[in-house]
Design a protein around this motif. Sequence first.
Motif, PDB file in Angstrom:
ATOM      1  N   PRO A 150      10.464 128.389  55.488  1.00 52.96           N
ATOM      2  CA  PRO A 150       9.314 128.282  56.329  1.00 52.96           C
ATOM      3  C   PRO A 150       8.314 128.882  56.392  1.00 52.96           C
ATOM      4  N   PHE A 151       6.845 128.319  56.271  1.00 50.97           N
ATOM      5  CA  PHE A 151       6.242 129.545  56.851  1.00 50.97           C
ATOM      6  C   PHE A 151       5.869 129.498  58.203  1.00 50.97           C
ATOM      7  N   VAL A 152       6.628 130.326  57.793  1.00 50.88           N
ATOM      8  CA  VAL A 152       6.752 130.678  60.319  1.00 50.88           C
ATOM      9  C   VAL A 152       6.804 132.562  59.725  1.00 50.88           C
ATOM     10  N   SER A 153       5.579 132.660  60.906  1.00 50.48           N
ATOM     11  CA  SER A 153       5.973 134.527  60.986  1.00 50.48           C
ATOM     12  C   SER A 153       7.414 135.437  60.980  1.00 50.48           C
ATOM     13  N   ALA A 154       8.690 135.073  62.152  1.00 46.38           N
ATOM     14  CA  ALA A 154       9.157 135.794  62.000  1.00 46.38           C
ATOM     15  C   ALA A 154       9.549 135.940  60.355  1.00 46.38           C
ATOM     16  N   ILE A 155       9.760 134.512  59.142  1.00 46.91           N
ATOM     17  CA  ILE A 155      10.092 134.943  58.043  1.00 46.91           C
ATOM     18  C   ILE A 155       9.115 134.878  56.849  1.00 46.91           C
ATOM     19  N   VAL A 156       8.110 135.439  57.090  1.00 48.57           N
ATOM     20  CA  VAL A 156       6.957 135.324  56.270  1.00 48.57           C
ATOM     21  C   VAL A 156       5.920 136.658  57.523  1.00 48.57           C
ATOM     22  N   GLU A 158       3.676 138.544  56.462  1.00 46.57           N
ATOM     23  CA  GLU A 158       2.662 139.018  56.031  1.00 46.57           C
ATOM     24  C   GLU A 158       2.022 138.350  54.757  1.00 46.57           C
ATOM     25  N   VAL A 159       0.674 138.050  54.598  1.00 45.75           N
ATOM     26  CA  VAL A 159      -0.385 137.747  53.086  1.00 45.75           C
ATOM     27  C   VAL A 159      -1.439 138.376  53.410  1.00 45.75           C
ATOM     28  N   ASP A 160      -0.679 138.808  51.785  1.00 50.81           N
ATOM     29  CA  ASP A 160      -1.730 139.849  51.259  1.00 50.81           C
ATOM     30  C   ASP A 160      -2.908 138.715  50.481  1.00 50.81           C
ATOM     31  N   LEU A 161      -3.615 139.053  50.109  1.00 46.56           N
ATOM     32  CA  LEU A 161      -4.612 137.909  49.242  1.00 46.56           C
ATOM     33  C   LEU A 161      -5.350 139.161  48.430  1.00 46.56           C
ATOM     34  N   ALA A 162      -5.525 139.969  48.951  1.00 45.80           N
ATOM     35  CA  ALA A 162      -6.617 140.858  48.346  1.00 45.80           C
ATOM     36  C   ALA A 162      -5.628 141.200  47.309  1.00 45.80           C
ATOM     37  N   ALA A 163      -3.622 142.097  47.829  1.00 46.31           N
ATOM     38  CA  ALA A 163      -2.727 142.304  46.967  1.00 46.31           C
ATOM     39  C   ALA A 163      -2.362 141.131  45.964  1.00 46.31           C
ATOM     40  N   GLY A 164      -2.517 140.148  46.609  1.00 43.59           N
ATOM     41  CA  GLY A 164      -1.721 139.171  45.839  1.00 43.59           C
ATOM     42  C   GLY A 164      -0.485 138.901  46.260  1.00 43.59           C
ATOM     43  N   THR A 165       0.748 139.091  47.372  1.00 44.24           N
ATOM     44  CA  THR A 165       1.225 138.881  47.653  1.00 44.24           C
ATOM     45  C   THR A 165       2.179 138.295  49.355  1.00 44.24           C
ATOM     46  N   VAL A 166       3.400 137.938  48.786  1.00 47.16           N
ATOM     47  CA  VAL A 166       3.595 137.711  50.154  1.00 47.16           C
ATOM     48  C   VAL A 166       5.018 138.487  50.572  1.00 47.16           C
ATOM     49  N   THR A 167       5.595 138.269  51.382  1.00 45.05           N
ATOM     50  CA  THR A 167       5.700 139.369  51.952  1.00 45.05           C
ATOM     51  C   THR A 167       7.357 138.894  52.556  1.00 45.05           C
ATOM     52  N   VAL A 168       8.521 138.557  52.031  1.00 44.33           N
ATOM     53  CA  VAL A 168       9.101 137.886  53.200  1.00 44.33           C
ATOM     54  C   VAL A 168      10.500 138.396  53.802  1.00 44.33           C
ATOM     55  N   THR A 169      10.630 138.113  54.897  1.00 45.44           N
ATOM     56  CA  THR A 169      12.209 138.820  55.728  1.00 45.44           C
ATOM     57  C   THR A 169      13.096 137.295  55.079  1.00 45.44           C
ATOM     58  N   PRO A 170      13.363 137.012  54.469  1.00 48.80           N
ATOM     59  CA  PRO A 170      14.486 135.414  54.924  1.00 48.80           C
ATOM     60  C   PRO A 170      15.904 135.942  55.721  1.00 48.80           C
TER      61      PRO A 170
END
Length: 223
Positions: A150-156, A158-170
């Motif tokens: 789910p693309f919601v702030s509680a689970i995702v 941070e989105v860092d386009l410069a670093a090319g990463t999506v941080t998840v806390t599932p």
Amino acid sequence: MADTSGTQLRVGRLLKAHGLKGAIKIELYTDDPDRRFVPGAEFSLQVPGDSPWHGKSLTLRELRWYNGHAVGFFEGVDDRTEAEGLAKAILWVSHVEEEAPEDDAWYDHQLIGLAVVRNGERVGEVSHVEHFPAQDLLIVKTGSGEVMVPFVSAIVPEVDLAAGTVTVTPPPGLFEELPEVEATPAAASDAAPSEAAAETAETTPVETAETDAAAPAEADRDE
């Protein structure tokens, strides 16, 4: 369904008819409605394939506010019946490269291919994005298959386009199977009194049952 492949931005969802003249309540997915919802703005529609609105677009006549809720009036939607036929439709606008980006808003083509990181370790890669009325889902390709996040702030967070990463806390179990809980000796011993009670009940004399039945006041007090 509208073309949502990288050149479109989801800005709202039509909720339900408002009044009798074709107005429709709108759930806004944009931080800048004054820029997106101006008279003459055109929206592509995401609707089921069997909808008469499939493949069509809407042009906004006017946006009003009633009790804090956005209500739209659109060209060609002139009565309540037509408005009800648009309920749950998702509104998309064409992406213009020169536009200033909105906070916490990304295009599909920006997200696809990003590394998905949990606790500092890569767990997969965003393969595509699914858009639903309630929320968006990131489809993450992992070594064991695809995971819907789910693309919601509680689970995702941070989105860092410069670093090319999506941080998840599932939550536990989203990226791995949880171990099965085995029965413990304590649980087995807990069952023993029940078995003993059942054996006692089978050997209870009829006289005892008759004595219990003759004392309804005690039963009423327990309830």
